[in-house]
Motif scaffolding. Structure first.
Motif, PDB file in Angstrom:
ATOM      1  N   VAL A  88     113.535  -8.685-152.816  1.00  0.00           N
ATOM      2  CA  VAL A  88     112.770  -7.431-152.802  1.00  0.00           C
ATOM      3  C   VAL A  88     113.636  -6.265-152.346  1.00  0.00           C
ATOM      4  O   VAL A  88     113.458  -5.125-152.797  1.00  0.00           O
ATOM      5  N   LEU A  89     114.601  -6.527-151.460  1.00  0.00           N
ATOM      6  CA  LEU A  89     115.501  -5.463-151.010  1.00  0.00           C
ATOM      7  C   LEU A  89     116.359  -4.966-152.171  1.00  0.00           C
ATOM      8  O   LEU A  89     116.574  -3.761-152.338  1.00  0.00           O
ATOM      9  N   GLU A  90     116.849  -5.894-152.980  1.00  0.00           N
ATOM     10  CA  GLU A  90     117.660  -5.515-154.134  1.00  0.00           C
ATOM     11  C   GLU A  90     116.854  -4.679-155.128  1.00  0.00           C
ATOM     12  O   GLU A  90     117.336  -3.666-155.645  1.00  0.00           O
ATOM     13  N   ILE A  91     115.609  -5.090-155.374  1.00  0.00           N
ATOM     14  CA  ILE A  91     114.755  -4.346-156.303  1.00  0.00           C
ATOM     15  C   ILE A  91     114.438  -2.961-155.755  1.00  0.00           C
ATOM     16  O   ILE A  91     114.527  -1.944-156.470  1.00  0.00           O
ATOM     17  N   ALA A  92     114.065  -2.889-154.456  1.00  0.00           N
ATOM     18  CA  ALA A  92     113.701  -1.609-153.854  1.00  0.00           C
ATOM     19  C   ALA A  92     114.894  -0.657-153.801  1.00  0.00           C
ATOM     20  O   ALA A  92     114.758   0.547-154.049  1.00  0.00           O
ATOM     21  N   THR A  93     116.076  -1.182-153.488  1.00  0.00           N
ATOM     22  CA  THR A  93     117.276  -0.344-153.425  1.00  0.00           C
ATOM     23  C   THR A  93     117.642   0.184-154.802  1.00  0.00           C
ATOM     24  O   THR A  93     118.027   1.349-154.963  1.00  0.00           O
ATOM     25  N   PRO A 105     114.118   2.305-148.909  1.00  0.00           N
ATOM     26  CA  PRO A 105     113.113   1.316-148.483  1.00  0.00           C
ATOM     27  C   PRO A 105     113.155   1.089-146.981  1.00  0.00           C
ATOM     28  O   PRO A 105     114.233   0.952-146.398  1.00  0.00           O
ATOM     29  N   SER A 106     111.969   1.049-146.363  1.00  0.00           N
ATOM     30  CA  SER A 106     111.889   0.833-144.915  1.00  0.00           C
ATOM     31  C   SER A 106     111.644  -0.635-144.617  1.00  0.00           C
ATOM     32  O   SER A 106     111.112  -1.380-145.440  1.00  0.00           O
ATOM     33  N   ALA A 107     112.007  -1.020-143.414  1.00  0.00           N
ATOM     34  CA  ALA A 107     111.810  -2.406-142.985  1.00  0.00           C
ATOM     35  C   ALA A 107     110.333  -2.758-142.978  1.00  0.00           C
ATOM     36  O   ALA A 107     109.929  -3.850-143.390  1.00  0.00           O
ATOM     37  N   GLU A 108     109.480  -1.806-142.511  1.00  0.00           N
ATOM     38  CA  GLU A 108     108.035  -2.084-142.445  1.00  0.00           C
ATOM     39  C   GLU A 108     107.459  -2.354-143.835  1.00  0.00           C
ATOM     40  O   GLU A 108     106.655  -3.269-144.016  1.00  0.00           O
ATOM     41  N   LEU A 110     109.081  -3.410-146.511  1.00  0.00           N
ATOM     42  CA  LEU A 110     109.589  -4.670-147.052  1.00  0.00           C
ATOM     43  C   LEU A 110     108.889  -5.869-146.422  1.00  0.00           C
ATOM     44  O   LEU A 110     108.551  -6.837-147.104  1.00  0.00           O
ATOM     45  N   LEU A 111     108.667  -5.814-145.115  1.00  0.00           N
ATOM     46  CA  LEU A 111     108.038  -6.948-144.438  1.00  0.00           C
ATOM     47  C   LEU A 111     106.563  -7.114-144.832  1.00  0.00           C
ATOM     48  O   LEU A 111     106.020  -8.211-144.702  1.00  0.00           O
ATOM     49  N   SER A 112     105.949  -6.044-145.318  1.00  0.00           N
ATOM     50  CA  SER A 112     104.531  -6.137-145.710  1.00  0.00           C
ATOM     51  C   SER A 112     104.341  -6.755-147.090  1.00  0.00           C
ATOM     52  O   SER A 112     103.219  -7.085-147.483  1.00  0.00           O
ATOM     53  N   LEU A 113     105.425  -6.923-147.854  1.00  0.00           N
ATOM     54  CA  LEU A 113     105.309  -7.489-149.195  1.00  0.00           C
ATOM     55  C   LEU A 113     105.033  -8.989-149.120  1.00  0.00           C
ATOM     56  O   LEU A 113     105.560  -9.687-148.251  1.00  0.00           O
ATOM     57  N   PRO A 114     104.198  -9.514-150.034  1.00  0.00           N
ATOM     58  CA  PRO A 114     103.853 -10.939-150.014  1.00  0.00           C
ATOM     59  C   PRO A 114     105.095 -11.823-150.139  1.00  0.00           C
ATOM     60  O   PRO A 114     105.973 -11.573-150.962  1.00  0.00           O
ATOM     61  N   GLY A 115     105.149 -12.847-149.303  1.00  0.00           N
ATOM     62  CA  GLY A 115     106.223 -13.839-149.385  1.00  0.00           C
ATOM     63  C   GLY A 115     107.424 -13.559-148.513  1.00  0.00           C
ATOM     64  O   GLY A 115     108.220 -14.464-148.254  1.00  0.00           O
ATOM     65  N   VAL A 116     107.584 -12.313-148.045  1.00  0.00           N
ATOM     66  CA  VAL A 116     108.752 -12.005-147.193  1.00  0.00           C
ATOM     67  C   VAL A 116     108.594 -12.655-145.828  1.00  0.00           C
ATOM     68  O   VAL A 116     109.535 -13.229-145.281  1.00  0.00           O
ATOM     69  N   LEU A 117     107.380 -12.562-145.267  1.00  0.00           N
ATOM     70  CA  LEU A 117     107.060 -13.279-144.035  1.00  0.00           C
ATOM     71  C   LEU A 117     106.179 -14.473-144.383  1.00  0.00           C
ATOM     72  O   LEU A 117     105.253 -14.358-145.197  1.00  0.00           O
ATOM     73  N   ARG A 118     106.445 -15.593-143.816  1.00  0.00           N
ATOM     74  CA  ARG A 118     105.675 -16.798-144.089  1.00  0.00           C
ATOM     75  C   ARG A 118     105.418 -17.533-142.792  1.00  0.00           C
ATOM     76  O   ARG A 118     106.094 -17.296-141.778  1.00  0.00           O
ATOM     77  N   GLN A 119     104.454 -18.432-142.848  1.00  0.00           N
ATOM     78  CA  GLN A 119     104.182 -19.263-141.686  1.00  0.00           C
ATOM     79  C   GLN A 119     105.386 -20.153-141.406  1.00  0.00           C
ATOM     80  O   GLN A 119     106.017 -20.687-142.324  1.00  0.00           O
ATOM     81  N   ALA A 120     105.720 -20.296-140.174  1.00  0.00           N
ATOM     82  CA  ALA A 120     106.871 -21.129-139.800  1.00  0.00           C
ATOM     83  C   ALA A 120     106.696 -22.541-140.346  1.00  0.00           C
ATOM     84  O   ALA A 120     105.598 -23.095-140.324  1.00  0.00           O
ATOM     85  N   GLN A 121     107.805 -23.086-140.864  1.00  0.00           N
ATOM     86  CA  GLN A 121     107.752 -24.401-141.490  1.00  0.00           C
ATOM     87  C   GLN A 121     107.226 -25.461-140.532  1.00  0.00           C
ATOM     88  O   GLN A 121     106.446 -26.333-140.925  1.00  0.00           O
ATOM     89  N   ALA A 122     107.629 -25.392-139.293  1.00  0.00           N
ATOM     90  CA  ALA A 122     107.166 -26.391-138.312  1.00  0.00           C
ATOM     91  C   ALA A 122     105.654 -26.307-138.146  1.00  0.00           C
ATOM     92  O   ALA A 122     104.960 -27.321-138.080  1.00  0.00           O
TER      93      ALA A 122
END
Length: 295
Positions: A88-93, A105-108, A110-122
């Motif tokens: 997503v960073l490459e696309i936004a840039t 593009p801001s960090a906020e 980018l982090l709000s886009l689906p899939g960038v943040l996910r539930q921890a694997q553990a």
């Protein structure tokens, strides 16, 4: 009570464990074969094969969508997905470079886009281990309810099919009565045709005349079509008695219904018989539409 099953149905099952609430929704519509689509939360894909097997044991046709929703009643630990962030960073840039005057593009954002943040694997693994048995039991319950829903719809459908078959039977009998007087009317037409033929070719042989009469006579005789239609109606009732997985067989049989009705109309020598034949075709089409719903 009929055992005919429709391919249309809906079911829902839900439950909760400590910190987790889950919901299954199963929807089924018509399909040429059995097609299963699962929509599962991240981390649950490994259980899909088993659920497919369970569904395949009780469902034979239909497009079925199984949607599993997991709601967490407490906060979960999140982690960054490096690959998703890089993409997503490459696309936004790239978009920022193409659009003059746009903000980088801001960090906020980018982090709000689906899939960038996910539930921890553990956390995913612990959650699935704790809830898997309960969620599977819920799927089995939802599957049983879906089968019952399709069965209930099939019972209503059977009543409709029987009424339509009765209507087709009645029209077939009317056509038989109307066709009984057809040979006399057709004989007069034959004589007119033969007289015209003799005027055009006076030297026509007796053998040729006999052939022409035979051809014209065969074109007016609809007894075979009516007998076959009666046989098809009886076969449809027999299939409905079998009930289980008869959709494809009935669909094929309806094609034979249509064949006889079309031939009946083409051989008709009276407007009354043609009208009845057209009514037959309309009734058969209504029957075909309902048959498309049968498993």
């Amino acid at each position: 009570m009929s055992c005919i099953a429709s391919m249309t149905g809906f079911s829902r099952a839900e439950g909760a464990l400590e910190g987790i609430a889950w919901t299954w929704e199963l929807r089924s519509v018509n399909g040429r074969a059995l097609e299963l689509r699962f929509r599962l939360p991240n981390g649950w894909d490994s259980l899909e094969a088993g659920w497919r097997d369970l569904a395949g044991r009780v469902l034979k046709r239909g497009n079925v969508t199984a949607n599993l929703t997991i709601k967490r009643q407490s906060e979960t630990r999140l982690e960054l997905d490096p690959a998703a962030l890089e993409q997503v960073l490459e696309i936004a840039t790239d978009l920022h470079r193409r659009i003059p005057g746009s903000k980088p593009p801001s960090a906020e954002a980018l982090l709000s886009l689906p899939g960038v943040l996910r539930q921890a694997q553990a956390d995913q693994q612990e959650e699935k281990a704790a809830a898997a048995a309960d969620v599977q039991a819920g799927f089995i319950a939802a599957l049983a309810d879906l089968v019952a829903s399709r069965q209930a719809e099939g019972d209503r459908l059977a009543a409709v099919l029987n009424r339509q078959l009765d209507e087709i039977t009645s029209l077939r009998d009317i056509a038989a009565n109307q066709a009984a007087g057809q040979p006399a009317a057709q004989q007069a037409r034959m004589l007119d045709n033969l007289q015209a033929l003799l005027r055009e070719a006076p030297g026509l042989s007796e053998e040729r005349i006999t052939q022409e009469v035979a051809v014209l006579a065969s074109r007016s005789d609809v007894r075979e079509e009516l007998d076959r239609l009666s046989s098809h109606i009886a076969a449809a009732h027999d299939l409905m008695g079998e009930a289980v997985n008869i959709g494809r067989k009935l669909d094929f049989l309806i094609q034979e219904f249509n064949r006889e009705a079309n031939t009946l109309c083409s051989k008709s020598a009276s407007s009354a018989l043609t009208t009845t034949g057209l009514k037959l075709k309309a009734a058969i089409e209504q029957l075909r539409e309902q048959v498309q719903n049968i498993e």
